[in-house]
Design an enzyme around this catalytic site. Structure first.
Site, PDB file in Angstrom:
ATOM      1  N   GLN A  96       0.812  -1.213   0.000  1.00 39.60           N
ATOM      2  CA  GLN A  96       0.000   0.000   0.000  1.00 39.60           C
ATOM      3  C   GLN A  96       0.846   1.264   0.000  1.00 39.60           C
ATOM      4  O   GLN A  96       2.043   1.244   0.273  1.00 39.60           O
ATOM      5  CB  GLN A  96      -0.908   0.004   1.230  1.00 39.60           C
ATOM      6  N   HIS A  98       0.123   5.791   0.882  1.00 39.57           N
ATOM      7  CA  HIS A  98      -0.789   6.800   1.414  1.00 39.57           C
ATOM      8  C   HIS A  98      -0.579   8.124   0.673  1.00 39.57           C
ATOM      9  O   HIS A  98       0.548   8.450   0.288  1.00 39.57           O
ATOM     10  CB  HIS A  98      -0.549   7.008   2.912  1.00 39.57           C
ATOM     11  N   GLU A 133       3.243   7.812   8.804  1.00 32.88           N
ATOM     12  CA  GLU A 133       3.232   6.901   9.947  1.00 32.88           C
ATOM     13  C   GLU A 133       4.651   6.508  10.321  1.00 32.88           C
ATOM     14  O   GLU A 133       5.581   6.617   9.529  1.00 32.88           O
ATOM     15  CB  GLU A 133       2.405   5.652   9.648  1.00 32.88           C
ATOM     16  N   HIS A 255       4.781   0.197   0.767  1.00 29.28           N
ATOM     17  CA  HIS A 255       5.261  -0.590   1.904  1.00 29.28           C
ATOM     18  C   HIS A 255       4.275  -1.700   2.246  1.00 29.28           C
ATOM     19  O   HIS A 255       3.108  -1.658   1.854  1.00 29.28           O
ATOM     20  CB  HIS A 255       5.485   0.300   3.130  1.00 29.28           C
ATOM     21  N   ARG A 274      -4.155   0.632  -2.343  1.00 30.07           N
ATOM     22  CA  ARG A 274      -3.522  -0.696  -2.314  1.00 30.07           C
ATOM     23  C   ARG A 274      -3.015  -1.099  -3.692  1.00 30.07           C
ATOM     24  O   ARG A 274      -3.653  -0.815  -4.701  1.00 30.07           O
ATOM     25  CB  ARG A 274      -4.502  -1.731  -1.776  1.00 30.07           C
TER      26      ARG A 274
END
Length: 385
Positions: A96, A98, A133, A255, A274
């Site tokens: 995936q 972001h 993240e 990642h 994804r």
């Protein structure tokens, strides 16, 4: 300061033993993937201030400035801008990426305009926020992160000895790095599914036979037979974090987490595009807009500082640090300019007068002073104001 009661999410990829082992409870036999600590509407933490159990989201909504502080409200709005998790991967997560903030805002506005229901399986943007993240390992933690140099990826594919992979290796050798990675990923994700399934099956047999540098990809073959993401994943760097090591994942970086227990801190968003290793929706055109086709080594870091050990992050929505409290050490008085969540992962330290066991956490409103003392390890999640 409030002791939190947190929800454990039973995603299929979760470990059945890692979170129960940390908490010191018997496993249920079901996967326990993530324990959420924060005010995310999907599973807000619960607390009791004497008038009955409520959620942290409701407490913040009732008086944002009191809970978050004026500086945080001015900078991020009347919401807690981060989500803290225990993440326990017993099987690989999806491959995936972001979006960045601008992409998230535009994508969310577009899907709202088109009337795509918020819970639709094909919806890409759940909110108008980005999702940087950081993952910090509590056990040895395996993942895939960022693109390998294309020539290195070509050599890895060629080493499998699968004829149908040769055109993909040739693509990686024929173009400048960013163009090569883009063309390769596009070709894999848009290939005929039946043909790709056969290629993945042949590659999988070679991966399991050869081992060595191919070993990290064997679980992908087992869990996702025929999935194009198995081949796409071989474009990425394999990373093994040792306990205490961390990795920051910014926008557009592909990642997938593979195995291990860690503390994850992220911006309060659900936006995920994804590329594979999942039965969920894969929107290839949108994905290709988001991915950053830049090869490079993942930046594995250890915390810096005495007392409060800080994991560096380039975003303001969250700041992760760690206290390893040794016998006889002086207490640590924590800064109080911003809201914070404290999570115990070892020992039995104290936050103020509250004794914490592994897996227990507390919310500390802005402006409230608190001392850490005792023996153990405490992670601190807060914001930069």
């Amino acid at each position: 300061m409030d002791r939190l009661t947190n929800t454990i999410r039973p995603y299929a990829w979760g470990s059945t033993t890692a979170i129960p082992g940390l908490l010191g409870v018997e496993p249920t036999g079901e996967p326990q993937a993530e324990m959420w600590m924060g005010a995310h509407p999907g599973a807000p933490s619960r607390l009791d201030r004497g008038a009955g159990v409520t959620t942290l989201a409701d407490v913040i909504a009732a008086d944002p400035e009191r809970e978050l502080g004026a500086a945080a409200v001015t900078k991020f709005g009347p919401r807690l801008p981060f989500l803290l998790k225990l993440l326990a991967a017993g099987a690989p997560l999806s491959l995936q990426v972001h979006p960045d903030l601008e992409q998230a805002e535009a994508g969310y506005a577009d899907e709202e305009y088109r009337g795509i229901p918020a819970d639709a399986a094909h919806r890409n943007y759940k909110d108008p926020n980005h999702k940087p993240e950081m993952i910090c390992a509590l056990t040895p933690f395996d993942g895939l992160c960022g693109f390998r140099p294309p020539l290195e990826a070509a050599g890895l594919l060629e080493g499998l000895g699968v004829d149908s992979l040769k055109p993909y290796a040739d693509l990686l050798r024929a173009h400048p790095e960013e163009a090569a990675l883009r063309e390769m990923l596009t070709a894999v994700l848009t290939a005929d599914r039946a043909e790709m399934a056969r290629t993945v099956a042949e590659a999988g047999a070679a991966i399991e036979r050869l081992g060595g540098p191919y070993a990290p990809y064997a679980p992908l073959v087992h869990h996702f037979p025929g999935d194009p993401g198995v081949i796409a994943a071989m474009l990425l760097n394999h990373v093994r974090l040792q306990p205490g090591e961390a990795m920051f994942l910014g926008a557009g970086v592909p990642h997938a987490y593979l195995d291990g227990l860690g503390v994850e801190l992220l911006a309060n968003s659900d936006n995920v595009l994804r590329a594979g290793l999942t039965p969920k929706h894969v929107d290839v055109p949108e994905l290709l807009k988001i991915v950053r086709f830049e090869p490079g080594d993942p930046a594995v870091q250890r915390p810096e500082g005495n007392g409060e050990e800080v994991y560096e992050s380039p975003v303001d929505e969250f700041r992760l640090s760690r206290f390893v409290l040794a016998p006889g050490a002086a207490p640590h008085l924590l800064p109080d300019a911003a809201p914070q969540i404290l999570l115990c992962t070892a020992g039995r330290p104290k936050a103020g007068e509250l004794a914490l066991s592994p897996g227990e956490s507390v919310f500390v409103p802005a402006g409230e002073k608190v001392e850490l003392s005792g023996i153990g390890t405490v992670f601190r999640a807060t914001v930069s104001v």
